[in-house]
Design a protein around this motif. Sequence first.
Motif, PDB file in Angstrom:
ATOM      1  N   GLY A   1       0.806  -1.208   0.000  1.00  0.00           N
ATOM      2  CA  GLY A   1       0.000   0.000   0.000  1.00  0.00           C
ATOM      3  C   GLY A   1       0.840   1.258   0.000  1.00  0.00           C
ATOM      4  N   ILE A   2       1.947   1.227   0.742  1.00  0.00           N
ATOM      5  CA  ILE A   2       2.837   2.389   0.789  1.00  0.00           C
ATOM      6  C   ILE A   2       3.428   2.664  -0.586  1.00  0.00           C
ATOM      7  CG2 ILE A   2       5.026   3.246   1.711  1.00  0.00           C
ATOM      8  CD1 ILE A   2       4.330   1.649   4.298  1.00  0.00           C
ATOM      9  N   HIS A   3       3.937   1.626  -1.254  1.00  0.00           N
ATOM     10  CA  HIS A   3       4.503   1.812  -2.585  1.00  0.00           C
ATOM     11  C   HIS A   3       3.441   2.286  -3.569  1.00  0.00           C
ATOM     12  CE1 HIS A   3       8.752   0.377  -2.938  1.00  0.00           C
ATOM     13  NE2 HIS A   3       8.489  -0.039  -1.722  1.00  0.00           N
ATOM     14  N   GLU A   4       2.248   1.725  -3.477  1.00  0.00           N
ATOM     15  CA  GLU A   4       1.192   2.093  -4.425  1.00  0.00           C
ATOM     16  C   GLU A   4       0.804   3.562  -4.281  1.00  0.00           C
ATOM     17  OE1 GLU A   4      -0.657  -2.418  -4.248  1.00  0.00           O
ATOM     18  OE2 GLU A   4      -1.722  -0.756  -3.286  1.00  0.00           O
ATOM     19  N   ILE A   5       0.499   3.985  -3.059  1.00  0.00           N
ATOM     20  CA  ILE A   5      -0.033   5.341  -2.914  1.00  0.00           C
ATOM     21  C   ILE A   5       1.062   6.399  -3.100  1.00  0.00           C
ATOM     22  CG2 ILE A   5       0.189   5.585  -0.399  1.00  0.00           C
ATOM     23  CD1 ILE A   5      -2.759   6.669  -2.713  1.00  0.00           C
ATOM     24  N   THR A   6       2.294   6.111  -2.687  1.00  0.00           N
ATOM     25  CA  THR A   6       3.366   7.075  -2.956  1.00  0.00           C
ATOM     26  C   THR A   6       3.755   7.045  -4.429  1.00  0.00           C
ATOM     27  OG1 THR A   6       5.022   5.447  -2.229  1.00  0.00           O
ATOM     28  CG2 THR A   6       4.283   7.070  -0.608  1.00  0.00           C
ATOM     29  N   GLY A   7       3.623   5.889  -5.079  1.00  0.00           N
ATOM     30  CA  GLY A   7       3.861   5.828  -6.513  1.00  0.00           C
ATOM     31  C   GLY A   7       2.853   6.640  -7.299  1.00  0.00           C
ATOM     32  N   LEU A   8       1.636   6.740  -6.778  1.00  0.00           N
ATOM     33  CA  LEU A   8       0.579   7.485  -7.460  1.00  0.00           C
ATOM     34  C   LEU A   8       0.568   8.970  -7.087  1.00  0.00           C
ATOM     35  CD1 LEU A   8      -2.316   4.889  -7.133  1.00  0.00           C
ATOM     36  CD2 LEU A   8      -1.084   5.499  -9.220  1.00  0.00           C
ATOM     37  N   LEU A   9       0.811   9.270  -5.823  1.00  0.00           N
ATOM     38  CA  LEU A   9       0.689  10.657  -5.351  1.00  0.00           C
ATOM     39  C   LEU A   9       2.029  11.329  -5.096  1.00  0.00           C
ATOM     40  CD1 LEU A   9      -2.298  10.366  -2.822  1.00  0.00           C
ATOM     41  CD2 LEU A   9      -2.354  10.826  -5.288  1.00  0.00           C
ATOM     42  N   GLY A  10       3.119  10.561  -5.090  1.00  0.00           N
ATOM     43  CA  GLY A  10       4.424  11.126  -4.811  1.00  0.00           C
ATOM     44  C   GLY A  10       4.819  10.942  -3.353  1.00  0.00           C
ATOM     45  N   PRO A  11       5.987  11.446  -2.969  1.00  0.00           N
ATOM     46  CA  PRO A  11       6.472  11.243  -1.612  1.00  0.00           C
ATOM     47  C   PRO A  11       5.537  11.855  -0.566  1.00  0.00           C
ATOM     48  CG  PRO A  11       8.220  12.055  -3.042  1.00  0.00           C
ATOM     49  CD  PRO A  11       6.940  12.196  -3.805  1.00  0.00           C
ATOM     50  N   ALA A  12       5.415  11.160   0.567  1.00  0.00           N
ATOM     51  CA  ALA A  12       4.637  11.678   1.693  1.00  0.00           C
ATOM     52  C   ALA A  12       5.520  12.580   2.551  1.00  0.00           C
ATOM     53  CB  ALA A  12       4.079  10.520   2.521  1.00  0.00           C
ATOM     54  N   GLN A  13       4.871  13.425   3.351  1.00  0.00           N
ATOM     55  CA  GLN A  13       5.609  14.378   4.179  1.00  0.00           C
ATOM     56  C   GLN A  13       5.547  14.060   5.668  1.00  0.00           C
ATOM     57  OE1 GLN A  13       4.280  18.360   3.217  1.00  0.00           O
ATOM     58  NE2 GLN A  13       4.600  18.058   1.020  1.00  0.00           N
ATOM     59  N   ARG A  14       4.425  13.446   6.114  1.00  0.00           N
ATOM     60  CA  ARG A  14       4.274  13.113   7.538  1.00  0.00           C
ATOM     61  C   ARG A  14       3.514  11.802   7.669  1.00  0.00           C
ATOM     62  NH1 ARG A  14       1.382  17.160  11.258  1.00  0.00           N
ATOM     63  NH2 ARG A  14      -0.171  17.121   9.581  1.00  0.00           N
ATOM     64  N   VAL A  15       3.648  11.172   8.843  1.00  0.00           N
ATOM     65  CA  VAL A  15       2.903   9.955   9.123  1.00  0.00           C
ATOM     66  C   VAL A  15       2.455   9.971  10.581  1.00  0.00           C
ATOM     67  CG1 VAL A  15       5.012   8.654   9.690  1.00  0.00           C
ATOM     68  CG2 VAL A  15       2.949   7.428   9.017  1.00  0.00           C
ATOM     69  N   VAL A  16       1.253   9.440  10.818  1.00  0.00           N
ATOM     70  CA  VAL A  16       0.766   9.209  12.173  1.00  0.00           C
ATOM     71  C   VAL A  16       0.114   7.830  12.179  1.00  0.00           C
ATOM     72  CG1 VAL A  16      -1.477  10.320  11.774  1.00  0.00           C
ATOM     73  CG2 VAL A  16      -0.554  10.162  14.114  1.00  0.00           C
TER      74      VAL A  16
END
Length: 374
Positions: free
Chosen positions: A196-211
């Motif tokens: 899921g991490i690879h899919e959504i960052t592959g589609l939307l780009g790098p994330a900036q924060r996580v909780v």
Amino acid sequence: MTETSQEPLRIGVLGAGMIATVNYGVLPGLQWIRDKAQVVAISDPVVERAKQAAKDFDIPEVYDTLDAMLEHAEIEAVVNLTPISIHGETSRKILAAGKHLATEKPLATTMEDADAITESAATQGLTVVCAPPDMVQPVYREARRLLEAGTIGKVAFARVRSSHAGPGGGAGGWPTDPTWFYQEGSGPLYDMGVYGIHEITGLLGPAQRVVAFSGITEPTRTVRGGPFAGTVINVTAADNNLFMLDFGESTYAVVDGTFNVHASRSPKLEIFGRKGTLNILERGSESPLEVYRTDALPGVDGWVTPRGWPQLEAAQEWSAKLRRGILVDHLADCVRAKAQPVLSAEHARHALEIMLKVTESARSGKALELTTTF
């Protein structure tokens, strides 16, 4: 291999377990790309397992250690199919020997190893590709094109499901002892949440924060079927992880990484935008992409089949034939063309930082900044 050579990339495979040999694994898929990649050696500490794989897949050389294969086999690249906990150590050794690398996910389990892998590859001009292979699949490529074209407008949030019931959690059990999946150093975050991490960052780009929230749902599990039916597993890794990624500009995604999903009828991935919704469905759907558009017709909102999908069906069929072998196909293409991989080490490093900070966020109760990108 010279710049103009079209000889197959000479491959060594490290690990002869399930992901190497099952019907959806790496070795069965490579029969379709013998013009690109030739497996000439295989190594596994359980040497009888390596010998059986060599017999089944016509691999001429068998080794019982990575060191021996790197020293004696005439190979240009290694496919790393070892258990999660030793990805970092073995991949660093492969690159130090001057070999290109295709590795199973995750890239490593520490940022120190991930940094060393990316730096070693860059310094030596070596290519690294890292699973999961989703972002080279036609459905994800088309989804990204649709998002970049503004098909559903500005993205507000996404829901990503990347979990199952856990190895041994289904009625059919598991063909090998699944205990290690539930131990520290493994767990569903590294095993399934990584998709899921690879899919959504592959589609939307790098994330900036996580909780995140993480925990152990039950202290023991019992394998339900198969050769290890009845095996009681002490769970020491968090088997239930739910987390939110912040991409900036009020764009968020909720992702799961858990061994508690027995079934679902929801899309695998849903992305909600100001002008509509994009869904990616499970394998086996007639069209794995669905789009809901505001003003699909003047004054009419509705579901539509993306216009470009029929042209991608042949590519999807080819991808389905390769299965896990698509990772090696991508490596061979990138080495031949001296091209930057889609499944890059930098992307995998970003995914690892997210996973490590999921654990840290769950422990601290704080939203954490991410520092890597790709």
